[in-house]
Design a protein around this motif. Structure first.
Motif, mmCIF file in Angstrom:
data_model
loop_
_atom_site.group_PDB
_atom_site.id
_atom_site.type_symbol
_atom_site.label_atom_id
_atom_site.label_comp_id
_atom_site.label_asym_id
_atom_site.label_seq_id
_atom_site.Cartn_x
_atom_site.Cartn_y
_atom_site.Cartn_z
ATOM 1 N N LEU A 1 -109.339 26.264 74.109
ATOM 2 C CA LEU A 1 -109.559 26.699 75.417
ATOM 3 C C LEU A 1 -108.232 27.666 75.482
ATOM 4 C CD1 LEU A 1 -110.291 26.074 78.690
ATOM 5 C CD2 LEU A 1 -108.654 24.264 78.442
ATOM 6 N N SER A 2 -108.388 28.693 76.668
ATOM 7 C CA SER A 2 -107.471 29.656 76.796
ATOM 8 C C SER A 2 -107.821 30.365 77.958
ATOM 9 C CB SER A 2 -107.454 30.561 75.684
ATOM 10 O OG SER A 2 -106.484 31.695 75.833
ATOM 11 N N LEU A 3 -106.726 30.882 78.564
ATOM 12 C CA LEU A 3 -106.597 31.916 79.696
ATOM 13 C C LEU A 3 -105.876 33.131 79.302
ATOM 14 C CD1 LEU A 3 -106.231 29.383 82.596
ATOM 15 C CD2 LEU A 3 -108.361 30.645 82.226
ATOM 16 N N PRO A 4 -106.425 34.092 79.833
ATOM 17 C CA PRO A 4 -105.639 35.393 79.659
ATOM 18 C C PRO A 4 -104.401 35.456 80.418
ATOM 19 C CG PRO A 4 -107.714 35.784 81.081
ATOM 20 C CD PRO A 4 -107.536 34.373 80.610
ATOM 21 N N LEU A 5 -103.597 36.351 80.003
ATOM 22 C CA LEU A 5 -102.157 36.636 80.300
ATOM 23 C C LEU A 5 -102.225 36.926 81.879
ATOM 24 C CD1 LEU A 5 -99.093 37.090 79.068
ATOM 25 C CD2 LEU A 5 -99.507 39.453 79.134
ATOM 26 N N GLN A 6 -103.309 37.378 82.281
ATOM 27 C CA GLN A 6 -103.429 37.895 83.775
ATOM 28 C C GLN A 6 -103.755 37.004 84.825
ATOM 29 O OE1 GLN A 6 -105.804 41.156 83.246
ATOM 30 N NE2 GLN A 6 -104.262 42.786 82.821
ATOM 31 N N LEU A 7 -104.181 35.574 84.087
ATOM 32 C CA LEU A 7 -104.725 34.470 84.946
ATOM 33 C C LEU A 7 -104.381 33.410 84.355
ATOM 34 C CD1 LEU A 7 -108.694 35.563 84.614
ATOM 35 C CD2 LEU A 7 -107.078 35.999 86.489
ATOM 36 N N GLN A 8 -103.699 32.355 85.421
ATOM 37 C CA GLN A 8 -102.987 31.246 85.031
ATOM 38 C C GLN A 8 -103.293 30.279 85.639
ATOM 39 O OE1 GLN A 8 -100.169 31.060 82.664
ATOM 40 N NE2 GLN A 8 -101.173 33.102 82.202
ATOM 41 N N ALA A 9 -103.445 28.862 85.198
ATOM 42 C CA ALA A 9 -103.868 27.705 85.718
ATOM 43 C C ALA A 9 -102.945 26.947 86.289
ATOM 44 C CB ALA A 9 -105.103 26.976 84.980
ATOM 45 N N HIS A 10 -102.723 26.056 87.188
ATOM 46 C CA HIS A 10 -101.800 24.812 87.363
ATOM 47 C C HIS A 10 -102.122 23.867 86.158
ATOM 48 C CE1 HIS A 10 -100.132 21.327 89.512
ATOM 49 N NE2 HIS A 10 -99.007 22.523 89.787
ATOM 50 N N HIS A 11 -100.967 23.136 85.778
ATOM 51 C CA HIS A 11 -101.134 22.156 84.852
ATOM 52 C C HIS A 11 -102.196 21.123 85.284
ATOM 53 C CE1 HIS A 11 -98.851 18.835 86.871
ATOM 54 N NE2 HIS A 11 -98.213 19.833 87.488
ATOM 55 N N THR A 12 -102.415 20.858 86.395
ATOM 56 C CA THR A 12 -103.456 19.824 86.849
ATOM 57 C C THR A 12 -104.821 20.411 86.379
ATOM 58 O OG1 THR A 12 -103.430 20.332 89.246
ATOM 59 C CG2 THR A 12 -101.987 18.413 88.454
ATOM 60 N N VAL A 13 -105.165 21.499 86.811
ATOM 61 C CA VAL A 13 -106.487 22.109 86.466
ATOM 62 C C VAL A 13 -106.337 22.286 85.053
ATOM 63 C CG1 VAL A 13 -107.753 24.276 86.878
ATOM 64 C CG2 VAL A 13 -106.285 23.305 89.015
ATOM 65 N N TRP A 14 -105.601 22.842 84.488
ATOM 66 C CA TRP A 14 -105.409 22.894 82.973
ATOM 67 C C TRP A 14 -105.885 21.626 82.066
ATOM 68 C CZ3 TRP A 14 -105.901 26.928 79.920
ATOM 69 C CH2 TRP A 14 -105.387 26.580 78.324
ATOM 70 N N ARG A 15 -105.249 20.620 82.783
ATOM 71 C CA ARG A 15 -105.661 19.382 81.948
ATOM 72 C C ARG A 15 -107.184 18.953 82.157
ATOM 73 N NH1 ARG A 15 -101.904 16.755 84.442
ATOM 74 N NH2 ARG A 15 -103.124 15.723 86.029
ATOM 75 N N LYS A 16 -107.787 19.190 83.338
ATOM 76 C CA LYS A 16 -108.956 19.042 83.661
ATOM 77 C C LYS A 16 -109.856 19.607 82.589
ATOM 78 C CE LYS A 16 -108.809 17.149 88.205
ATOM 79 N NZ LYS A 16 -109.136 17.274 89.644
ATOM 80 N N LEU A 17 -109.470 21.077 82.389
ATOM 81 C CA LEU A 17 -110.471 22.029 81.641
ATOM 82 C C LEU A 17 -110.170 21.608 80.012
ATOM 83 C CD1 LEU A 17 -109.100 25.485 83.163
ATOM 84 C CD2 LEU A 17 -111.449 24.225 83.327
ATOM 85 N N ARG A 18 -108.967 21.180 79.815
ATOM 86 C CA ARG A 18 -108.888 20.779 78.375
ATOM 87 C C ARG A 18 -109.804 19.560 78.087
ATOM 88 N NH1 ARG A 18 -106.494 18.050 74.428
ATOM 89 N NH2 ARG A 18 -105.239 19.300 72.785
#
Length: 279
Positions: free
Chosen positions: A232-249
């Motif tokens: 799973l990855s997001l590009p440099l110009q787009l960031q996700a909050h850690h709670t959103v990232w955890r769900k995506l992961r």
């Protein structure tokens, strides 16, 4: 040139030498930093691929109104990065055969890289530390900000580049047969050369948040035990909050189903018998 503030801009460049990135350097630092790929007369074009004729050029970014093509190229590039890490993760202790990379949509939740490890590792189940080691390997390549440089070559050159991989040689022959020009597009990233199902983004440094989330067993296949590495990855110009990232992961940990698996001949087992180590 086409794009915000650029419509009608005319650049005189060198045919066969200048690339879309060369054009971006004649504009602003913003264009150099944020451009991911290009459209050349409507065709998706790698940023490092030389221009061959007078054309209409559009520089693409992750924040365009319709980033579909860019997002798919990014997903493909993240899978290429994962393959590069896997191929060197075990050093010379074990064989690692990269299989044809599944072309999966971003909506699948994870990018994928199929691999057949040394037969001696068939019973090995990667630990969380093993996945973290793969993540560190990817982060090192991201930090180096390496270019994905396209190389259009004749099949004999591509076959020599993949002389160590019967699977990739078969893929070279298939791609050459489908291309009217009879050539094969390779990509070079540092010392690594790879095949890709389509164009890749400009450089590894465009990746930001990047994790290897799973290494699933797919069962026995033509090359032995097939596995699917996912990330799973997001590009440099787009960031996700850690709670959103955890769900995506969590979603990216689930096996991504792909309808077809390419066939090839089985691998011969190596002589090494040491326990597996990812470095």
């Amino acid at each position: 040139m086409q794009g915000p503030g650029l419509d009608g801009t005319l650049l005189v460049m060198n045919r066969g030498m200048s690339t879309p990135l060369s054009c971006a350097r004649h504009l602003t630092e913003h264009h150099v930093t944020n451009s991911v790929m290009a459209l050349v007369d409507g065709e998706l074009w790698p940023l490092h691929q030389p221009l061959t004729h007078s054309c209409s050029l559009t520089l693409l970014t992750f924040k365009d109104s319709d980033p579909t093509l860019v997002n798919q190229a990014y997903w493909r590039s993240c899978a290429a990065l994962l393959g590069q890490v896997l191929e060197t993760a075990f050093k010379d202790d074990y064989t690692v055969e990269l299989l044809s990379t599944p072309e999966v949509p971003v909506t699948s939740g994870a990018f994928c890289c199929d691999v057949a490890l040394d037969p001696q590792l068939d019973s090995w189940t990667p630990s969380e530390e093993s996945l973290r080691s793969l993540i560190r390997g990817a982060q090192q390549l991201i930090h180096q900000d390496l270019a994905w440089e396209p190389l259009e070559v004749v099949p004999s050159v591509a076959l020599e580049a993949f002389s160590h991989s019967r699977c990739k040689q078969e893929e070279v022959e298939q791609k050459a047969a489908k291309n009217p020009k009879g050539t094969v597009m390779l990509y070079r990233c540092g010392d690594h050369v790879l095949l890709s199902a389509g164009p890749l983004v400009a450089r590894t440094g465009l990746c930001s948040q990047y994790e290897v989330t799973a290494l699933h067993s797919l069962g026995q296949g033509p090359w032995g035990l097939h596995r699917r590495a996912q990330g799973l990855s997001l590009p440099l110009q787009l960031q996700a909050h850690h709670t959103v990232w955890r769900k995506l992961r969590q979603r990216a940990e689930k096996l991504v189903e792909v309808s077809t698996v390419e066939e090839a001949a089985p691998l011969s087992p190596p002589d090494s018998a040491a326990p597996p180590t990812i470095q």
